[in-house]
Design an enzyme around this catalytic site. Structure first.
Site, mmCIF file in Angstrom:
data_model
loop_
_atom_site.group_PDB
_atom_site.id
_atom_site.type_symbol
_atom_site.label_atom_id
_atom_site.label_comp_id
_atom_site.label_asym_id
_atom_site.label_seq_id
_atom_site.Cartn_x
_atom_site.Cartn_y
_atom_site.Cartn_z
ATOM 1 N N CYS B 163 0.794 -1.229 0.000
ATOM 2 C CA CYS B 163 0.000 0.000 0.000
ATOM 3 C C CYS B 163 0.830 1.285 0.000
ATOM 4 O O CYS B 163 0.272 2.374 -0.054
ATOM 5 C CB CYS B 163 -0.975 -0.013 1.163
ATOM 6 S SG CYS B 163 -1.995 -1.498 1.127
ATOM 7 N N HIS B 296 -2.724 8.374 5.818
ATOM 8 C CA HIS B 296 -2.976 7.061 5.223
ATOM 9 C C HIS B 296 -4.404 6.658 5.603
ATOM 10 O O HIS B 296 -5.159 6.205 4.760
ATOM 11 C CB HIS B 296 -1.939 6.054 5.719
ATOM 12 C CG HIS B 296 -2.020 4.734 5.034
ATOM 13 N ND1 HIS B 296 -1.988 4.597 3.671
ATOM 14 C CD2 HIS B 296 -2.152 3.462 5.519
ATOM 15 C CE1 HIS B 296 -2.088 3.318 3.342
ATOM 16 N NE2 HIS B 296 -2.203 2.610 4.435
ATOM 17 N N HIS B 331 -9.618 2.291 -0.566
ATOM 18 C CA HIS B 331 -8.172 2.151 -0.455
ATOM 19 C C HIS B 331 -7.664 1.461 -1.715
ATOM 20 O O HIS B 331 -7.864 0.271 -1.905
ATOM 21 C CB HIS B 331 -7.837 1.331 0.796
ATOM 22 C CG HIS B 331 -6.370 1.213 1.062
ATOM 23 N ND1 HIS B 331 -5.420 1.849 0.292
ATOM 24 C CD2 HIS B 331 -5.688 0.544 2.026
ATOM 25 C CE1 HIS B 331 -4.225 1.562 0.765
ATOM 26 N NE2 HIS B 331 -4.347 0.769 1.808
#
Lengths: 368, 402, 85
Positions: B163, B296, B331
């Site tokens: 990620c 994040h 995400h």
């Protein structure tokens, strides 16, 4: 912060140590004198005793490739006399493909039910670098490249640049790829390698038949700016290219030599990524003929096989020849070439191009 | 002017196509997270941030035949790459003697196709041509083809740090420019949704079955999304020579490893803390210089709390306005770092701070709450964006006004 | 109940890959997590999958596991009560 205009290329960067697990005897350089010549197209790596490096309680969740990567990392650090690298950078074409397949099969076969979280967790490519970091408690720069046959080259380039810029003083660079029976068969289907038996003489003949074989790769290399008694050689430069003209490779070669105060006659040999697959080797041959025809050619895939990270062995072989002051006959592609004593500068040329109109290529220069 | 500037950006996500559409959705506080429409998973009740264009629509829009052998990850990448390179005027004739590098990030790669065709790969005779498109690097190589009329990339590579992947592409890009190995770098990432990683995150029991609530006390997890985004980076001199007006500066980045656990962050967010500190150091800035943090903020119990701790360690009791835009986009894993860089740059250059949607109640252990109303006419000089990945791959980037 | 406990110990060793452990090494009353077992949140997820596969018990979120996985005995008690296969 260092800016381009202030940048000077006067930092020396060294390969301190290398450790590997492959189809050759693991964690040693025995292949240099007594190589194993694989006979199967799906050649298996020789596993070392992992318990010496990883306690069973820690390794219970680790897949095969993670165990290999941690073992070669710890071994390379020990050989290089380094406890904590400033950076951990890995290349891997497929990541932990065994775990990826385990999870993928479960998704398909169990209709997305009852899936194994550990397999998923280990399926991401960066698991390798991060498991090494967790083992070492290393908070430094940590990254992973997955760019087919130039994955390791990309990782090494990243380390090289950061060392040049003074952002780090040492880096543990890895090339890690395992192979599974299913993936072996899939890649046989698209003619990446042979399906059955192989031998070296067949591999040399760059004709119609595909004679390359699959060999998995786990190689860790410590690079850094300190010259120590353990240092194997200097990594003078590394450059990556995307579908270059041979003349660009030639230009780049001259620039590299010039920057290191060398000329063509100082180069002892070029390590090339000949694999025994004529669909690939004809292009390797083309670049060599057009850009580096004056040098004897070293090869290594006849000993280590083909994998997305096999280019790591190209750098390794060059480093060992410089360190041992010998290019043995068994590494020379042309059977008529005699062994070369006291080599001082070796080029490494790596070509990967499933799409031959857009290959990725690297050129490195290693010196004593 | 010293340093590195951004001269182009391109994006496609659940918010739509292009930077204008993205900015408009953010300012209207409209989320792109919705019911699953395109991905063929049995978990249809899970909300996702899908790009609202089918693969066929993407193929049509790029003038490909419907049977073109290509993956969705690649198509998304091509859409974003075209916008970024056009904005930065990377056109034939304007690139004479310039070396352009391409760095793309992905983790899932061609998995979305592989999971559909896997039994053919193994036992069948059809669809073998997709085998060579499975891996990460194959995507990058094929994405680059969309601009081949205009750009010959001198090198390209692929980063895969889960990620945080796309954010790491910017760090490498900056170093390629600093050492003169490239004159211009196009960097970012792409990821399409697949059953593989949706089921994977589900097996870790960290997906929310409602739209996610980053930094909320009662957050339940992630909505996965898909996206692609790229930035064009170069030196101010190169931009000037080419007659391209820069959008902002890339001020610096930090990459550190939490080195704690494969899927969980350390209790005090050590890696996150160090990556923010390193980014500030590289940018030559103090914490007080940062005017906005694009967190994040995935919406998991673990991430938001530990990221919050790390933010508090860096910024003390003066935490700047902070928001997570994951409730807008989902995400998008490997693309998230680039998508959120685009969002951060939009905020910086258009003087607004996007809201953290769905926030209601503060996390007890944190001293801050995220931005809950879009701040317009915000005077932003420096913005930070965080991207943290599995295995503790933590990266922070800072973008600054010109 | 004792039979289920024995069964569970074997399954835990297999699922969590506790190669160096035998069923008799596991105390059914001792805490499964925390302490010296070295088990973590991922192991809990593996146990959740195991309960679903072998006993047809589906947990909605990982937090529910906290009470259930206190020890092998609490796990056995929960399974005995909720199993569908």
């Amino acid at each position: 912060m260092v800016h381009q205009s202030h940048f000077t290329n006067n930092m020396s960067i060294y390969i301190q140590s290398v450790s590997q697990i492959s189809v050759q005897k693991p964690l040693t350089e025995e292949w240099f004198d007594n190589p194993i010549l694989p006979k199967e197209a799906f050649a298996q790596s020789i596993e070392p005793d992992y318990k010496q490096f990883i306690p069973p309680a820690e390794s219970r969740r680790m897949g095969r490739l993670i165990k290999r990567a941690i073992t070669t990392s710890l071994s390379a650090l020990k050989k290089g006399g380094c406890e904590m690298p400033d950076a951990i950078i890995s290349g891997t074409g497929l990541g932990c493909i065994e775990n990826t397949e385990k999870f993928l099969n479960a998704v398909i076969d169990n209709d997305e039910e009852c899936l194994p979280p550990t397999a998923f967790m280990q399926s991401t490519h960066n698991t390798i670098s991060s498991q090494i970091a967790i083992r070492l408690h290393c908070h430094g720069y940590n990254s992973t490249y997955s760019n087919q046959g130039t994955s390791f080259d990309s990782a090494l380039l990243d380390a090289f640049i950061q060392l040049q810029l003074g952002q780090i003083r040492s880096a543990l660079v890895g090339g890690h790829d395992e192979m599974t029976p299913d993936y072996f068969n899939m890649l046989s289907k698209i003619n990446y390698w042979r399906k059955e038996d192989v031998n070296v003489d067949m591999m040399r003949q760059c004709d119609k038949e595909i004679n390359s074989f699959s060999g998995s790769c786990s190689l860790s290399m410590l690079v850094g700016t300190d010259h120590t008694e353990n240092t194997l050689c200097r990594l003078a430069d590394i450059e990556l290219f995307h579908s270059p003209m041979p003349s660009q490779i030639r230009d780049s070669l001259f620039k590299m030599l010039h920057a290191n105060k060398l000329t063509l006659s100082d180069v002892d040999a070029v390590v090339a990524s000949y694999s025994g697959n004529p669909n690939v080797d004809r292009y390797v041959g083309h670049y060599l003929t057009q850009a580096m025809s004056e040098f004897p050619v070293i090869w290594y895939k006849h000993l280590f096989g083909e994998s997305f990270c096999s280019s790591a062995f190209g750098i390794y072989v060059a480093a060992m020849c410089l360190h041992k002051r010998l290019i043995p006959k068994l590494l020379l592609y042309n059977p008529k070439d005699a062994e070369i004593k006291n080599p001082k500068n070796i080029l490494v040329f790596n070509y990967f191009g499933w799409n031959p109109s857009q290959p990725n290529v690297s050129l490195s220069l290693l010196s004593i | 002017m010293d340093g590195i500037v951004v001269t182009g950006m391109g994006v496609i996500s659940a918010l739509g196509r292009g930077v204008e559409q993205t900015a408009s959705m953010l300012l209207q506080e409209k989320s792109g997270v919705d019911k699953m429409r395109i991905l063929k998973s049995k978990y249809t009740s899970l909300p996702v941030g899908e790009v609202h264009e089918t693969t066929e629509e993407l193929l049509d829009s790029l003038h490909y035949r419907r049977d073109k052998v290509i993956t969705r990850t690649t198509l998304l990448g091509q859409v974003a790459l075209l916008e970024a390179t056009q904005m930065a005027k990377l056109q034939k004739g304007l690139l004479e003697g310039k070396r352009v590098a391409f760095i793309s990030a992905t983790t899932v790669g061609g998995m979305e196709k592989s999971e559909q065709l896997y039994h053919d790969f193994l036992y069948g005779t059809e669809h073998s041509e997709y085998i060579a498109l499975h891996d990460c690097g194959a995507c990058t190589n094929m994405i680059a083809e969309i601009t081949e009329q205009d750009i010959h990339y001198s090198m390209l590579t692929t980063i895969s740090t889960a990620c945080s992947s796309a954010a790491n592409a910017f760090l490498l890009a900056a170093n390629l420019l600093r050492t003169g190995r490239a004159d211009i770098v196009v960097a970012g990432g792409t990821e399409c949704l697949s059953k593989f990683h949706l089921d994977g995150f589900n097996s870790l029991m960290i997906l929310d079955d409602e739209v996610c609530k980053p930094f909320d006390k009662n957050r339940k997890g992630i909505n996965l999304g898909e996206a692609a985004a790229y930035l064009v980076l170069e030196s101010p001199q190169t931009a000037q020579e080419r007659g391209v007006a820069p959008l902002c500066r890339y001020a610096g980045g930090g990459n550190r490893c939490d080195a704690y656990h494969q899927t969980a962050s350390s209790p005090n967010g050590e890696g996150a803390y160090q990556s923010m500190i390193q980014a500030l150091e590289e940018a030559g800035l103090q914490p007080s210089d940062i005017d906005y943090i694009n967190a994040h903020g995935t919406g998991t119990a673990n991430n938001d709390e530990t990221e919050g701790f790390a933010v508090m360690r860096v910024f003390g009791d003066r935490v700047p306005p902070i928001s997570s835009t994951k409730a807008f986009t989902g995400h998008s894993t490997s693309a998230a770092g680039a998508l959120e860089a685009v969002i951060s740059i939009l905020a910086l250059t258009r003087n607004f701070i996007p809201v953290s949607l769905n926030f209601k109640e503060k996390i007890d252990s944190l001293n801050f709450t995220p931005v809950t109303q879009t701040i317009r006419n915000a005077k932003l000089r420096h913005v930070m964006t965080n991207s943290f990945g599995f295995g503790g791959n933590d990266t922070s980037c800072i973008f600054s006004k010109l | 109940m004792d039979q289920l406990i024995e069964e569970l110990k074997k399954e835990i060793i297999e699922v969590l890959n506790l190669e160096d452990k035998k069923p008799e090494d596991i105390d059914e009353n001792a805490p499964l997590f925390g302490g010296e077992t070295g088990l973590d949140s991922i192991d809990a997820l593996e146990l959740i999958v195991m309960m679903e596969k072998n006993y047809g018990i589906k947990l909605q979120n990982a937090a529910e596991g906290k009470e259930i996985f206190k020890s092998v005995r609490t796990m056995a008690e929960y399974i005995k009560e909720h199993r569908t296969k």
